[in-house]
Design an enzyme around this catalytic site. Sequence first.
Site, PDB file in Angstrom:
ATOM      1  N   ASN A 188      19.396 -39.922  49.286  1.00  0.00           N
ATOM      2  CA  ASN A 188      19.661 -39.050  48.767  1.00  0.00           C
ATOM      3  C   ASN A 188      20.483 -40.549  47.455  1.00  0.00           C
ATOM      4  OD1 ASN A 188      18.600 -36.540  49.497  1.00  0.00           O
ATOM      5  ND2 ASN A 188      20.169 -36.439  50.984  1.00  0.00           N
ATOM      6  N   CYS A 199      14.224 -28.315  46.528  1.00  0.00           N
ATOM      7  CA  CYS A 199      14.081 -26.948  48.062  1.00  0.00           C
ATOM      8  C   CYS A 199      14.718 -25.439  48.186  1.00  0.00           C
ATOM      9  CB  CYS A 199      14.267 -28.002  48.871  1.00  0.00           C
ATOM     10  SG  CYS A 199      12.953 -29.014  49.745  1.00  0.00           S
ATOM     11  N   ARG A 205      22.316 -23.257  43.962  1.00  0.00           N
ATOM     12  CA  ARG A 205      22.509 -24.317  43.446  1.00  0.00           C
ATOM     13  C   ARG A 205      23.179 -24.923  42.301  1.00  0.00           C
ATOM     14  NH1 ARG A 205      19.682 -29.775  47.547  1.00  0.00           N
ATOM     15  NH2 ARG A 205      17.929 -28.529  46.822  1.00  0.00           N
ATOM     16  N   ASP A 225      22.739 -30.871  55.466  1.00  0.00           N
ATOM     17  CA  ASP A 225      20.859 -31.783  56.019  1.00  0.00           C
ATOM     18  C   ASP A 225      19.969 -32.112  57.376  1.00  0.00           C
ATOM     19  OD1 ASP A 225      20.098 -31.521  53.482  1.00  0.00           O
ATOM     20  OD2 ASP A 225      20.893 -33.577  52.993  1.00  0.00           O
ATOM     21  N   ARG A 248       8.409 -35.681  50.836  1.00  0.00           N
ATOM     22  CA  ARG A 248       9.787 -35.717  49.795  1.00  0.00           C
ATOM     23  C   ARG A 248      10.794 -36.668  50.817  1.00  0.00           C
ATOM     24  NH1 ARG A 248      12.271 -31.095  48.735  1.00  0.00           N
ATOM     25  NH2 ARG A 248      13.565 -32.863  47.727  1.00  0.00           N
TER      26      ARG A 248
END
Length: 428
Positions: free
Chosen positions: A23, A125, A130, A315, A407
Amino acid sequence: MDRIRIVGGTPLRGSIPIGGAKNAALPLMTAALLTDETLRLSNLPHLADVTTMAHLLAQHGVEMTMSGDNGGDSVHGRVFDLTAKTITSTTAPYDLVRKMRASVLVLGPLVARCGVARVSLPGGCAIGTRPVDLHLKALEAMGAKIDLTEGYIEARTDGRLKGGTVIFPKVTVGGTENILMAASLAEGETTIVNAALEPEVTDLANCLVAMGAKISGIGSNIVRIQGVERLHGCDYSVVPDRIEAGTYAIAAAITRGDIELVGGRMEHLTAVLKAMEEAGVEVLPTERGFRVKADGAEIRGIDCMTEPYPGFPTDMQAQFMALMATANGASMLTETIFENRFMHVPELTRMGARINVHGSSAIVRGMPRLSGAPVMATDLRASVSMVLAGLAAEGETIVNRIYHLDRGYERLEAKLAACGANIERLRG
């Protein structure tokens, strides 16, 4: 399609190297669009999302060379040289963007440098809504004209973007990152109010400064960017992945093992490690990172709520739920970030976990031992929670649809096997 097979019940012991943060790597790669000089990024993880971003940037005209790898016990990662000498396309096409939500991060840099961008609405995902509307309203506040046509965001500006005040009504990591990059080349000063505080955002801001950007308030919720006419290249190392470190910390706890996370930064996982300690896990700093000890521990159920950083990260919610499924007593996990992030619950219950979902909260009643079962991954973090549960379960667990794992986790099976896990990838 590949699957992962696990035979659980073995306490994990040893050390695991923590790679660069996915990220953080993705926005750092898009920052290459802001300059015609070379941006060299080291400690890049070898992940499917990084490859997708590389393909997206290549079709914009970014030239890339790669060296190094993450083999063995290296924690230095791969090195990418990214050079956007000439932007050959300002369109980010659907076929690439649909694979990964972070693709929308090319929007700010393209508008700032080229005055125009056409970016497909993003995918990623399926963990809830979002929306990118916060990104778009922020760019409009800087003078961009935004249209949504045929599934694409079309942004234009006459000349340079103009500095202004961007007030985010709620914390948005991607929105903060997009505006940080756009404002770096804008005319005048931009103030971001309610900026995201995540270490990955700070990492991007620090890289932009190394490229010549003028940014103050880094790491706070009010950030000021004084725009400059051009940025230059630099060498920058990606911050270690706090979610990877947190996941392997849970692996040590759920197997009642003892693992050192080499390169992990405790200060980026304060809320997670505090929760683990409250549950009865021992966490110790080391010279190389930190160590998680749970051998002989009686894990207790505790309540936990996800929040924006520095709170408990969404997460890590699925992984922590797997741990709580093996705890003594009940716990309640409340999800406040995404409305559809309990998709791992049905799969955990297939393994014997006792979980009831009530709206945005899940009640978990721990039990001594889970049972192996065939399960299906639904998203990135849900998939790794299946692996964690399998490590603790009695018997064999087969995790299907593991392309989600690739991923976000590099060499997952090898890292766990090195600590004694009975785990293998079955090629489909």
